[in-house]
Design a protein around this motif. Structure first.
Motif, PDB file in Angstrom:
ATOM      1  N   UNK A   1      49.978  51.776  20.968  1.00  0.00           N
ATOM      2  CA  UNK A   1      48.596  51.384  21.285  1.00  0.00           C
ATOM      3  C   UNK A   1      47.887  50.855  20.047  1.00  0.00           C
ATOM      4  N   UNK A   2      46.988  49.913  20.263  1.00  0.00           N
ATOM      5  CA  UNK A   2      46.139  49.396  19.202  1.00  0.00           C
ATOM      6  C   UNK A   2      44.697  49.675  19.588  1.00  0.00           C
ATOM      7  N   UNK A   3      44.020  50.524  18.785  1.00  0.00           N
ATOM      8  CA  UNK A   3      42.647  50.936  19.084  1.00  0.00           C
ATOM      9  C   UNK A   3      42.558  51.520  20.490  1.00  0.00           C
ATOM     10  N   UNK A   4      43.582  52.263  20.865  1.00  0.00           N
ATOM     11  CA  UNK A   4      43.591  52.901  22.171  1.00  0.00           C
ATOM     12  C   UNK A   4      43.966  51.984  23.314  1.00  0.00           C
ATOM     13  N   UNK A   5      44.345  50.756  23.024  1.00  0.00           N
ATOM     14  CA  UNK A   5      44.605  49.749  24.048  1.00  0.00           C
ATOM     15  C   UNK A   5      46.081  49.371  24.057  1.00  0.00           C
ATOM     16  N   UNK A   6      46.618  49.092  25.249  1.00  0.00           N
ATOM     17  CA  UNK A   6      47.981  48.578  25.387  1.00  0.00           C
ATOM     18  C   UNK A   6      47.944  47.215  26.060  1.00  0.00           C
ATOM     19  N   UNK A   7      48.732  46.297  25.535  1.00  0.00           N
ATOM     20  CA  UNK A   7      48.894  44.970  26.123  1.00  0.00           C
ATOM     21  C   UNK A   7      50.067  44.997  27.093  1.00  0.00           C
ATOM     22  N   UNK A   8      49.926  44.286  28.206  1.00  0.00           N
ATOM     23  CA  UNK A   8      51.005  44.125  29.170  1.00  0.00           C
ATOM     24  C   UNK A   8      51.514  42.691  29.070  1.00  0.00           C
ATOM     25  N   UNK A   9      52.841  42.527  29.097  1.00  0.00           N
ATOM     26  CA  UNK A   9      53.470  41.231  28.868  1.00  0.00           C
ATOM     27  C   UNK A   9      54.429  40.872  30.002  1.00  0.00           C
ATOM     28  N   UNK A  10      54.734  39.574  30.078  1.00  0.00           N
ATOM     29  CA  UNK A  10      55.724  39.108  31.044  1.00  0.00           C
ATOM     30  C   UNK A  10      57.120  39.393  30.502  1.00  0.00           C
ATOM     31  N   UNK A  11      57.951  40.029  31.327  1.00  0.00           N
ATOM     32  CA  UNK A  11      59.313  40.349  30.906  1.00  0.00           C
ATOM     33  C   UNK A  11      60.238  39.150  31.037  1.00  0.00           C
ATOM     34  N   UNK A  12      59.841  38.174  31.853  1.00  0.00           N
ATOM     35  CA  UNK A  12      60.641  36.962  32.045  1.00  0.00           C
ATOM     36  C   UNK A  12      59.733  35.878  32.641  1.00  0.00           C
ATOM     37  N   UNK A  13      60.185  34.618  32.649  1.00  0.00           N
ATOM     38  CA  UNK A  13      59.361  33.549  33.230  1.00  0.00           C
ATOM     39  C   UNK A  13      59.193  33.755  34.731  1.00  0.00           C
ATOM     40  N   UNK A  14      58.042  33.366  35.245  1.00  0.00           N
ATOM     41  CA  UNK A  14      57.821  33.482  36.679  1.00  0.00           C
ATOM     42  C   UNK A  14      56.371  33.295  37.039  1.00  0.00           C
ATOM     43  N   UNK A  15      56.025  33.714  38.250  1.00  0.00           N
ATOM     44  CA  UNK A  15      54.660  33.611  38.760  1.00  0.00           C
ATOM     45  C   UNK A  15      53.987  34.967  38.630  1.00  0.00           C
ATOM     46  N   UNK A  16      52.897  35.019  37.890  1.00  0.00           N
ATOM     47  CA  UNK A  16      52.150  36.263  37.709  1.00  0.00           C
ATOM     48  C   UNK A  16      51.242  36.477  38.909  1.00  0.00           C
ATOM     49  N   UNK A  17      51.344  37.668  39.478  1.00  0.00           N
ATOM     50  CA  UNK A  17      50.536  38.011  40.642  1.00  0.00           C
ATOM     51  C   UNK A  17      49.687  39.242  40.339  1.00  0.00           C
ATOM     52  N   UNK A  18      48.465  39.212  40.854  1.00  0.00           N
ATOM     53  CA  UNK A  18      47.532  40.326  40.682  1.00  0.00           C
ATOM     54  C   UNK A  18      46.993  40.729  42.048  1.00  0.00           C
ATOM     55  N   UNK A  19      47.017  42.024  42.324  1.00  0.00           N
ATOM     56  CA  UNK A  19      46.304  42.557  43.480  1.00  0.00           C
ATOM     57  C   UNK A  19      44.850  42.697  43.038  1.00  0.00           C
ATOM     58  N   UNK A  20      44.066  41.633  43.271  1.00  0.00           N
ATOM     59  CA  UNK A  20      42.719  41.555  42.707  1.00  0.00           C
ATOM     60  C   UNK A  20      41.821  42.658  43.264  1.00  0.00           C
ATOM     61  N   UNK A  21      41.919  42.905  44.559  1.00  0.00           N
ATOM     62  CA  UNK A  21      41.067  43.925  45.161  1.00  0.00           C
ATOM     63  C   UNK A  21      41.357  45.298  44.560  1.00  0.00           C
ATOM     64  N   UNK A  22      42.635  45.619  44.399  1.00  0.00           N
ATOM     65  CA  UNK A  22      43.001  46.920  43.828  1.00  0.00           C
ATOM     66  C   UNK A  22      42.593  47.010  42.369  1.00  0.00           C
ATOM     67  N   UNK A  23      42.727  45.916  41.629  1.00  0.00           N
ATOM     68  CA  UNK A  23      42.323  45.921  40.226  1.00  0.00           C
ATOM     69  C   UNK A  23      40.818  46.151  40.105  1.00  0.00           C
ATOM     70  N   UNK A  24      40.051  45.561  41.005  1.00  0.00           N
ATOM     71  CA  UNK A  24      38.610  45.778  41.000  1.00  0.00           C
ATOM     72  C   UNK A  24      38.284  47.245  41.271  1.00  0.00           C
ATOM     73  N   UNK A  25      38.958  47.834  42.254  1.00  0.00           N
ATOM     74  CA  UNK A  25      38.729  49.247  42.555  1.00  0.00           C
ATOM     75  C   UNK A  25      39.111  50.140  41.375  1.00  0.00           C
ATOM     76  N   UNK A  26      40.179  49.790  40.684  1.00  0.00           N
ATOM     77  CA  UNK A  26      40.588  50.522  39.489  1.00  0.00           C
ATOM     78  C   UNK A  26      39.455  50.525  38.470  1.00  0.00           C
ATOM     79  N   UNK A  27      38.831  49.363  38.269  1.00  0.00           N
ATOM     80  CA  UNK A  27      37.757  49.255  37.282  1.00  0.00           C
ATOM     81  C   UNK A  27      36.434  49.855  37.760  1.00  0.00           C
ATOM     82  N   UNK A  28      36.347  50.218  39.029  1.00  0.00           N
ATOM     83  CA  UNK A  28      35.182  50.943  39.522  1.00  0.00           C
ATOM     84  C   UNK A  28      35.217  52.416  39.106  1.00  0.00           C
ATOM     85  N   UNK A  29      36.366  52.908  38.702  1.00  0.00           N
ATOM     86  CA  UNK A  29      36.492  54.305  38.301  1.00  0.00           C
ATOM     87  C   UNK A  29      35.903  54.523  36.909  1.00  0.00           C
TER      88      UNK A  29
END
Length: 353
Positions: free
Chosen positions: A98-126
């Motif tokens: 961790x850097x300053x308590x933060x972790x970066x997430x990276x692509x393990x291989x080339x491809x299409x990055x997908x995000x469950x936007x609704x779930x990510x928003x709910x995560x950040x509501x916590x």
């Protein structure tokens, strides 16, 4: 009278250095060696070892702020590993430190990055957690930064951390990278002006460059006039071969000579969608059989560096089958600003909330 709640015990405690063995430092501790060095001899989150006591005393540290954690409290550096593990799906990895308590997430291989936007928003509501990412449906390369997460306080309550990881796991995967499939692609270039040799075709080079960038190869190219029967016959011929994706160029507008759309529909695709809420690319066609996808590219692809083709090709190559709603949802962010210097994909084009 409002009943006062019992205050949470403070995770910070002042102890004499000789009593600090096994305890966790609450902050970085800088050591200065005159004319030689200055830097953190100990970092926040380090556990004090017996061998560290003499060094700390030489640094003038008689008393230390340490973390006195119980089973209900988790240090940010430990918490962030749990958060990243819950957020990361297939094709997503994260750094080991961790850097300053933060972790970066990276692509393990080339491809299409997908995000469950609704779930990510709910995560950040916590409370006491956060995670920020790049946009969904972005083509990424191995090692590209995708997201970053952290616990907000230095020490997070175990109950809040468990709530956040449980939400992320219930929506698994919130983040994922889908590999691009090495599709078998065949191309039909349509237009009397090209077929008759009045102008030189430029579409083939454009399509080949964009498909090759994602690891695909054009297996066959044919140039056809604006003739319904010939276009339909060529598409049927492609469908009878080992073909994953058929791309046609030209003949998609409203001119009398533009018959590509009708020719594709006459072949009998199970699903055909014509038009997209994107400029450039409004007269785009997308169709499917159970095994084959067809994309009809309008002429705007000759005059604009970035179009609907750049938005949809990565999704098709990642195995998606976007329909009418997906094409309509591109409306928010679907207007290219035609910047003098194109920065796509590092711009707002094709990115919706």
């Amino acid at each position: 009278m409002k009943k006062q709640s019992n205050p949470q015990p403070s995770p910070f405690k002042t102890v004499h250095v000789q009593d600090a063995c096994g305890m966790t430092l609450a902050h970085d501790m800088t050591e200065i060696i005159p004319d030689k060095s200055k830097g953190p001899a100990f970092k926040r989150g380090d556990r004090v070892q017996a061998a560290d006591i003499c060094r700390l005393m030489r640094m003038g540290k008689n008393n230390l702020y340490v973390l006195d954690l119980d089973e209900t409290q988790v240090h940010e550096d430990e918490a962030v590993f749990e958060l990243a593990s819950a957020l990361a799906g297939p094709g997503v990895e994260f750094s080991g430190t961790p850097s300053e308590g933060k972790l970066q997430l990276y692509a393990a291989y080339p491809g299409l990055f997908r995000v469950n936007v609704a779930a990510l928003t709910e995560f950040n509501m916590l409370d006491d957690v956060m995670c920020a990412s790049i946009h969904t449906n972005i083509a990424v390369n191995k090692g590209d930064s995708l997201a970053a997460t952290r616990a907000i306080p230095l020490v997070i309550d175990r109950a809040k951390l468990d709530q956040a990881t449980a939400l992320a796991k219930s929506a698994y995967p919130i983040f994922s990278v889908s590999m691009f499939n090495p599709l078998k692609i065949r191309l039909a270039i349509i237009g009397n002006e090209v077929y008759d040799g009045l102008i030189q075709d430029r579409f083939q080079a454009i399509v080949e460059e964009k498909t090759a960038r994602l690891g695909a190869q054009i297996l066959e190219v044919n140039i056809l006039p604006d003739d319904r029967k010939r276009i339909s016959a060529q598409i049927r011929d492609y469908m009878d071969k080992e073909t994953d994706l058929i791309i046609t160029t030209g003949g998609m507008s409203v001119d009398p000579d533009d018959v590509t759309r009708e020719s594709i529909e006459a072949v009998g695709f199970d699903e055909v969608h014509y038009s997209a809420a994107v400029l450039p690319g409004a007269m785009f066609l997308l169709g499917y059989t159970p095994k084959i996808t067809i994309m009809g590219l309008p002429a705007c692809g000759l005059y604009h560096r970035t179009t609907i083709f750049d938005l949809m090709l990565p999704r098709i190559m990642a195995g998606e089958r976007p329909g009418k709603r997906e094409l309509a949802s591109l409306c928010h962010g679907g207007l290219c600003r035609n910047c003098p210097i194109c920065r796509f994909p590092d711009c707002a084009f094709g990115k919706s909330a």
